[in-house]
Write a protein that holds these residues in place. Sequence first.
Motif, PDB file in Angstrom:
ATOM      1  N   ILE A  59       0.856  -1.184   0.000  1.00 31.47           N
ATOM      2  CA  ILE A  59       0.000   0.000   0.000  1.00 31.47           C
ATOM      3  C   ILE A  59       0.889   1.229   0.000  1.00 31.47           C
ATOM      4  CG2 ILE A  59      -1.963  -1.092   1.169  1.00 31.47           C
ATOM      5  CD1 ILE A  59      -1.038   0.329   3.725  1.00 31.47           C
ATOM      6  N   TRP A  95      -3.638   4.154  -0.196  1.00 33.60           N
ATOM      7  CA  TRP A  95      -4.266   3.383  -1.259  1.00 33.60           C
ATOM      8  C   TRP A  95      -3.503   2.086  -1.471  1.00 33.60           C
ATOM      9  CZ3 TRP A  95      -1.433   7.771  -1.870  1.00 33.60           C
ATOM     10  CH2 TRP A  95      -0.315   7.733  -2.697  1.00 33.60           C
ATOM     11  N   ASN A  96      -4.219   1.121  -2.003  1.00 34.39           N
ATOM     12  CA  ASN A  96      -3.652  -0.176  -2.327  1.00 34.39           C
ATOM     13  C   ASN A  96      -3.088  -0.092  -3.733  1.00 34.39           C
ATOM     14  OD1 ASN A  96      -3.731  -2.938  -3.535  1.00 34.39           O
ATOM     15  ND2 ASN A  96      -4.427  -3.489  -1.488  1.00 34.39           N
ATOM     16  N   GLU A  97      -1.849  -0.534  -3.922  1.00 31.76           N
ATOM     17  CA  GLU A  97      -1.216  -0.442  -5.243  1.00 31.76           C
ATOM     18  C   GLU A  97      -1.957  -1.241  -6.303  1.00 31.76           C
ATOM     19  OE1 GLU A  97       2.947  -1.387  -4.966  1.00 31.76           O
ATOM     20  OE2 GLU A  97       3.390   0.479  -3.928  1.00 31.76           O
ATOM     21  N   GLY A  99      -5.158  -1.434  -6.472  1.00 25.48           N
ATOM     22  CA  GLY A  99      -6.460  -0.815  -6.676  1.00 25.48           C
ATOM     23  C   GLY A  99      -7.574  -1.428  -5.840  1.00 25.48           C
ATOM     24  N   ALA A 101      -9.890  -2.198  -2.426  1.00 21.61           N
ATOM     25  CA  ALA A 101     -10.444  -1.360  -1.362  1.00 21.61           C
ATOM     26  C   ALA A 101      -9.794  -1.682  -0.014  1.00 21.61           C
ATOM     27  CB  ALA A 101     -11.952  -1.556  -1.279  1.00 21.61           C
ATOM     28  N   ARG A 128     -10.104   5.774   2.287  1.00 23.43           N
ATOM     29  CA  ARG A 128      -8.975   6.299   1.513  1.00 23.43           C
ATOM     30  C   ARG A 128      -8.178   7.362   2.229  1.00 23.43           C
ATOM     31  NH1 ARG A 128     -12.891   7.237  -3.415  1.00 23.43           N
ATOM     32  NH2 ARG A 128     -14.116   7.740  -1.627  1.00 23.43           N
ATOM     33  N   SER A 129      -8.691   7.862   3.353  1.00 23.48           N
ATOM     34  CA  SER A 129      -7.957   8.918   4.038  1.00 23.48           C
ATOM     35  C   SER A 129      -8.342   8.993   5.508  1.00 23.48           C
ATOM     36  CB  SER A 129      -8.203  10.269   3.364  1.00 23.48           C
ATOM     37  OG  SER A 129      -9.580  10.590   3.408  1.00 23.48           O
TER      38      SER A 129
END
Length: 141
Positions: A59, A95-97, A99, A101, A128-129
């Motif tokens: 990530i 974020w996950n590399e 893509g 969730a 995401r944040s």
Amino acid sequence: MFKLLSVALVAATVLLVSSNNSNISLAGTCASKCGQGPIQFKPGQRIKVQVVNKTPNPIQLQKPSSTNPISLNAGQEFQLEQIEGTEPNTSLIFWNEAGLALQANISKPNFGTLRVELRPTWRSPGDRSLYIMDDGRVNIF
């Protein structure tokens, strides 16, 4: 006589209804059964943020406008030192590399530490944040 009959009828109805309905809720306090309150820090407090990647994939983490993205491999932990609680709405994006969730589980293991465990989730789009508001509240978006 009419008042006595009315009181007896109401009492009998209450007893009959309560004995036949086992799903009656009782009011009480939540002193021992309340959920966990929101995580909050004292405004202006210096905070250490521990981020743990609990996913099987790498990530990325980034504190916007102050760091380049940092890669965390599966199972790896990273600590951001002394995030200022006085900055307006301090944030950390992740974020996950691949893509996929993510779900952010946050905890406060001690007075000045915020722990963020990032886990895979099927919920889309996922978290995401992380925002540490200038009043000390912590929000996940």
